[in-house]
Enzyme design. Structure first.
Site, mmCIF file in Angstrom:
data_model
loop_
_atom_site.group_PDB
_atom_site.id
_atom_site.type_symbol
_atom_site.label_atom_id
_atom_site.label_comp_id
_atom_site.label_asym_id
_atom_site.label_seq_id
_atom_site.Cartn_x
_atom_site.Cartn_y
_atom_site.Cartn_z
ATOM 1 N N HIS A 156 41.237 33.874 38.061
ATOM 2 C CA HIS A 156 39.976 34.178 37.988
ATOM 3 C C HIS A 156 38.910 33.755 37.335
ATOM 4 O O HIS A 156 37.413 34.558 37.598
ATOM 5 C CB HIS A 156 40.222 35.604 36.256
ATOM 6 C CG HIS A 156 41.863 36.163 35.789
ATOM 7 N ND1 HIS A 156 41.784 37.517 36.304
ATOM 8 C CD2 HIS A 156 42.962 36.050 35.778
ATOM 9 C CE1 HIS A 156 42.125 37.996 36.784
ATOM 10 N NE2 HIS A 156 43.504 37.365 36.682
ATOM 11 N N ASP A 364 30.133 31.956 37.710
ATOM 12 C CA ASP A 364 31.184 33.026 36.984
ATOM 13 C C ASP A 364 32.229 33.375 38.260
ATOM 14 O O ASP A 364 32.020 33.363 39.391
ATOM 15 C CB ASP A 364 31.039 34.482 36.630
ATOM 16 C CG ASP A 364 30.825 34.936 35.891
ATOM 17 O OD1 ASP A 364 32.472 34.604 35.118
ATOM 18 O OD2 ASP A 364 30.399 35.763 35.135
#
Length: 467
Positions: A156, A364
């Site tokens: 993730h 991110d």
């Protein structure tokens, strides 16, 4: 149809409490559709030397199974290697990485023990889906225990380029452990290419005709699977009691002012100090925005046992105090910093009332706040998304205002552009973004990954079903 077994560090609720993240909701949906088990840490600390009982909970065709960890395991596995070595390395922050062999050993130990507790729960035709950086070695441990089921892994957070990953001691062993998964999923094509580069340049991997990679004596598939949200549900959250109340409150308080909103947990990867400095620069360069634009930053604390996180929180408090002291007037305060979390339904109302969504991480994996902000907007008068080029979401969401969060001037100019944008341009950009958000949903993401994992292993699954 084969049962799905999801493994993650924490197990989410099987019902939507309003505080569950979009990922948890998506995983529950796919588990309910196919029947399944969600296995992970209970969040509890057990006495040293014990792991406590396996906690089982069932709702219909979905079960959860959780176990405790000891204090030593928590310190070495979670707070230690996972968040002091892997997290900063994978986010390109080698200056914050703690290369402690003892922590790495604790991480490997917990992966082994989780595998040991999971093995008795598995059925011959189960499909196992492991999530995130806590469990790079879990697939290898399951293989060592004789498990031949299809096992997929999804990361993730970012996967760094080889020039960064190779700073991690025993990086080769980590990559070798990852090769035990049948399918490896990454958020973006950039993260996928970084992983493939490592296999080719550092591990002598070779590409096969079916696009798989032969490496470490195994064959592995890897692809990019950008995660989404339940866009239809989120777009209606503003009509809930919490969403409507927060929207009305924001609009009353703001009156004619425009609000910039950021929602991020405290983390050095989120670019929060740079964001505050950019807002300060905006007020310096364009003083006409004083009294007209405010910034709301919702930043709940996280991982308070890691010193770097406490330092970020103190820095934000200092910056907001300085900026407010410098620019505030009797009827206007430029920055509102709230250090607590809000339910997703409440956030939908806050997003809808905000003229600008500010999502500017330094690095991110995806960042679902960007997609939630878009989903929450009023189609006839939408806000503008200002998005870091280093967020995984930027690969899909090119119609946002894309900025370099390391450049305070560029970020300030991005805010200026968003604040001044005409309604027609805002609508055009929002329509393009919303089409992507409503197409690449969390449900589509999970089904695509599981379909690919099933396809890779279809002969094996057919054989186990016949057995």
């Amino acid at each position: 149809m084969s049962r799905i077994v999801v493994v993650s560090n924490r197990v989410g609720p099987l019902s939507d409490t309003g505080r569950a993240g979009g990922l948890a909701v998506a995983l529950v949906d796919v588990l309910r559709e196919r029947g399944g088990l969600w296995f992970g840490w209970s969040g509890q600390i057990s006495e040293e030397g014990t792991y406590g009982p396996l906690r089982l909970h069932e709702e219909g065709n979905v079960s959860t199974a959780t176990i405790d960890v000891t204090q030593a395991d928590y310190d070495e596995f979670y707070a230690g290697f996972a968040n002091r070595a892997l997290w900063p390395t994978l986010h390109y922050r080698l200056d914050l990485t703690d290369f402690d062999k003892r922590l790495e050993q604790g991480y490997r130990r917990v992966n082994e023990r989780f595998a040991q507790r999971l093995v008795p729960l598995l059925r011959p035709d189960d499909i196992v889906w492991v999530h995130d950086y806590h469990f790079f070695f879990l697939g290898e441990e399951l293989r060592n225990a004789g498990i031949t089921n299809p096992i997929g892994f999804f990361l993730h957070i970012p996967f760094p380029v080889p020039e960064v990953l190779t700073a991690l001691p025993n990086h080769r062993r980590l990559a070798e452990a990852m090769s035990n998964y049948d399918l490896l999923g990454f958020q973006t094509s950039g993260h996928l290419h970084a992983f493939e580069r490592y296999l080719f340049e550092e591990a002598d991997g070779t590409r096969n005709d079916d696009h798989s990679i032969s490496v470490f004596g195994r064959t592995v598939m890897a692809d990019a699977y950008p995660i989404g949200i339940d866009a239809n549900a989120f777009s209606n959250f503003h009509q809930s009691t919490e969403g409507a109340d927060n929207y009305s409150l924001m609009r009353r308080e703001l009156d004619t002012q425009k609000q910039i909103v950021g929602v991020d947990r405290i983390d050095y990867s989120k670019g929060l100090p740079e964001r505050f400095e950019a807002f300060e620069r905006l007020l310096e360069m364009y003083p006409e925005h004083k009294g007209e634009v405010t910034m709301l930053q919702i930043a709940p604390p996280s991982r308070s046992e890691v010193r770097a996180y406490l330092e970020i929180q103190r820095q934000l408090e200092g910056l907001s105090g300085r900026i407010n002291g410098r620019f505030s007037d009797l009827d206007w305060t430029p920055i509102h910093l709230i250090s607590r979390s809000f339910p997703r339904r409440s956030l939908a109302g806050i997003y809808r009332a905000s003229a600008v969504g500010l999502v500017t991480p330094l690095r991110d994996g995806m960042n679902l706040v960007a997609k939630e902000y878009v989903a929450a907007q009023d189609p006839s008068d939408p806000g503008v998304l200002v998005l870091s080029r280093f967020a995984g979401a930027a690969e899909e969401m090119r119609e946002a205002i894309i900025v370099n969060p390391y450049s305070i001037d560029e970020l300030a100019e991005g805010l200026r552009q968003a604040i001044q944008m005409t309604r027609d341009e805002r609508i055009d950009r929002w329509n393009a973004l919303n089409e992507k958000v409503t197409t690449n949903t969390a449900s589509a993401w999970s089904r695509r990954f599981l379909d690919d994992l099933t396809s890779i292993n279809s002969p094996l699954l057919a054989e186990t079903s016949r057995a």
